[in-house]
Design a protein around this motif. Structure first.
Motif, PDB file in Angstrom:
ATOM      1  N   LYS A  93      32.569  31.820  34.592  1.00 56.12           N
ATOM      2  CA  LYS A  93      31.507  32.643  34.021  1.00 56.12           C
ATOM      3  C   LYS A  93      31.566  34.041  34.616  1.00 56.12           C
ATOM      4  O   LYS A  93      31.888  34.218  35.791  1.00 56.12           O
ATOM      5  N   THR A  95      29.314  37.888  34.626  1.00 56.15           N
ATOM      6  CA  THR A  95      28.205  38.749  34.233  1.00 56.15           C
ATOM      7  C   THR A  95      28.511  40.140  34.768  1.00 56.15           C
ATOM      8  O   THR A  95      29.512  40.341  35.476  1.00 56.15           O
ATOM      9  N   GLU A  96      27.665  41.078  34.453  1.00 55.01           N
ATOM     10  CA  GLU A  96      27.899  42.446  34.918  1.00 55.01           C
ATOM     11  C   GLU A  96      27.882  42.540  36.433  1.00 55.01           C
ATOM     12  O   GLU A  96      28.530  43.409  37.015  1.00 55.01           O
ATOM     13  N   SER A  98      28.243  39.630  38.653  1.00 56.39           N
ATOM     14  CA  SER A  98      28.722  38.443  39.376  1.00 56.39           C
ATOM     15  C   SER A  98      29.913  37.795  38.686  1.00 56.39           C
ATOM     16  O   SER A  98      30.111  37.949  37.477  1.00 56.39           O
ATOM     17  N   HIS A 122      33.342  46.489  35.041  1.00 58.61           N
ATOM     18  CA  HIS A 122      32.890  45.485  34.070  1.00 58.61           C
ATOM     19  C   HIS A 122      32.974  46.047  32.662  1.00 58.61           C
ATOM     20  O   HIS A 122      32.518  47.160  32.379  1.00 58.61           O
ATOM     21  N   GLU A 129      33.176  39.242  28.149  1.00 58.63           N
ATOM     22  CA  GLU A 129      33.017  40.036  29.367  1.00 58.63           C
ATOM     23  C   GLU A 129      34.248  39.886  30.260  1.00 58.63           C
ATOM     24  O   GLU A 129      34.849  38.811  30.332  1.00 58.63           O
TER      25      GLU A 129
END
Length: 224
Positions: A93, A95-96, A98, A122, A129
């Protein structure tokens, strides 16, 4: 990969009298309770074991339920991550702020924004992503990428790792393999030494009781 080691240990497994005609199965059942749990006696998570029963005669313990102890010689594969070790895992996974990783299929890792070096930017590309290096365009991290990261800490109870991508020798394993000459010889030699590491647990015998806990005994010593 660092964090893996093979250790030899002497164990005593206590078996209920009702299992006296199925001792091998009873022993394996008790040993299976150790798997994928952190064990303080062995200072690591037991991933696998290979055991050999030492004596054909077991010692019967006094009490209302006269359990008998079976002596074993075991070879254990342990996962024992320590701070500053280099581990490898699969990104599951992004995210912006992590990157989430899984190591060996069971240990979860989180790398938060402050532990991702500034060179990684990112982005969202085609709805997905990813983190892309500003200086090395082909160095990309996305879901499914195998990465190498530095261990910051390890939660022994939750088997959760806090990681870092700040060092230059961390990131996509595929990209790092193609640019391995950029990293120091000392780093590679350290990893090689760790991978070949093996150790003997204490020179003592450990007993496994019916609560699935390891107890150390000083009455026994390792015998060849």
């Amino acid at each position: 990969m660092e964090g893996l080691k093979v250790s030899d240990a002497n164990l005593v497994v206590y078996v209920h009298p009702s299992k006296s005609n199925k001792v091998p199965q009873a022993v394996l059942r008790e040993l299976s309770s150790l798997l994928f749990r952190f064990n303080e006696s062995f200072d690591g998570v037991v991933l696998a074991y290979d055991v050999q029963i030492q004596d054909k005669i077991a010692k019967i313990l006094p009490g209302f339920h006269p359990y008998f102890g079976v002596k074993l010689k075991a070879k254990l594969l342990l996962f024992a991550p320590k701070p500053n070790m280099l581990l490898e895992g699969k990104v599951v996974k992004l995210t912006e702020r992590s990157i989430h990783v899984i190591v060996l299929g069971f240990s979860s890792v989180i790398i938060i924004g402050e532990d991702i070096r500034e060179d990684f930017n990112h982005k969202i590309k085609h709805g997905d992503e990813l983190f892309a290096s500003r200086s090395q365009k082909r160095h990309v991290i996305k879901v499914g990428t195998m990465i190498r990261f530095l261990v910051k800490s390890f939660d022994e109870e939750r088997l959760h790792i806090s990681g870092s991508l700040l060092p230059a020798n961390t990131g996509s394993i595929r990209w790092l393999a193609r640019h391995s000459e950029d990293f120091s010889v000392s780093d590679r030699s350290t990893r090689k030494r760790s991978e070949s590491e093996g150790e003997l647990v204490g020179g003592e015998t450990y007993s496994l009781n019916n609560d699935h806990q390891i107890k150390k005994s000083k009455k026994y010593r390792i015998r060849e």
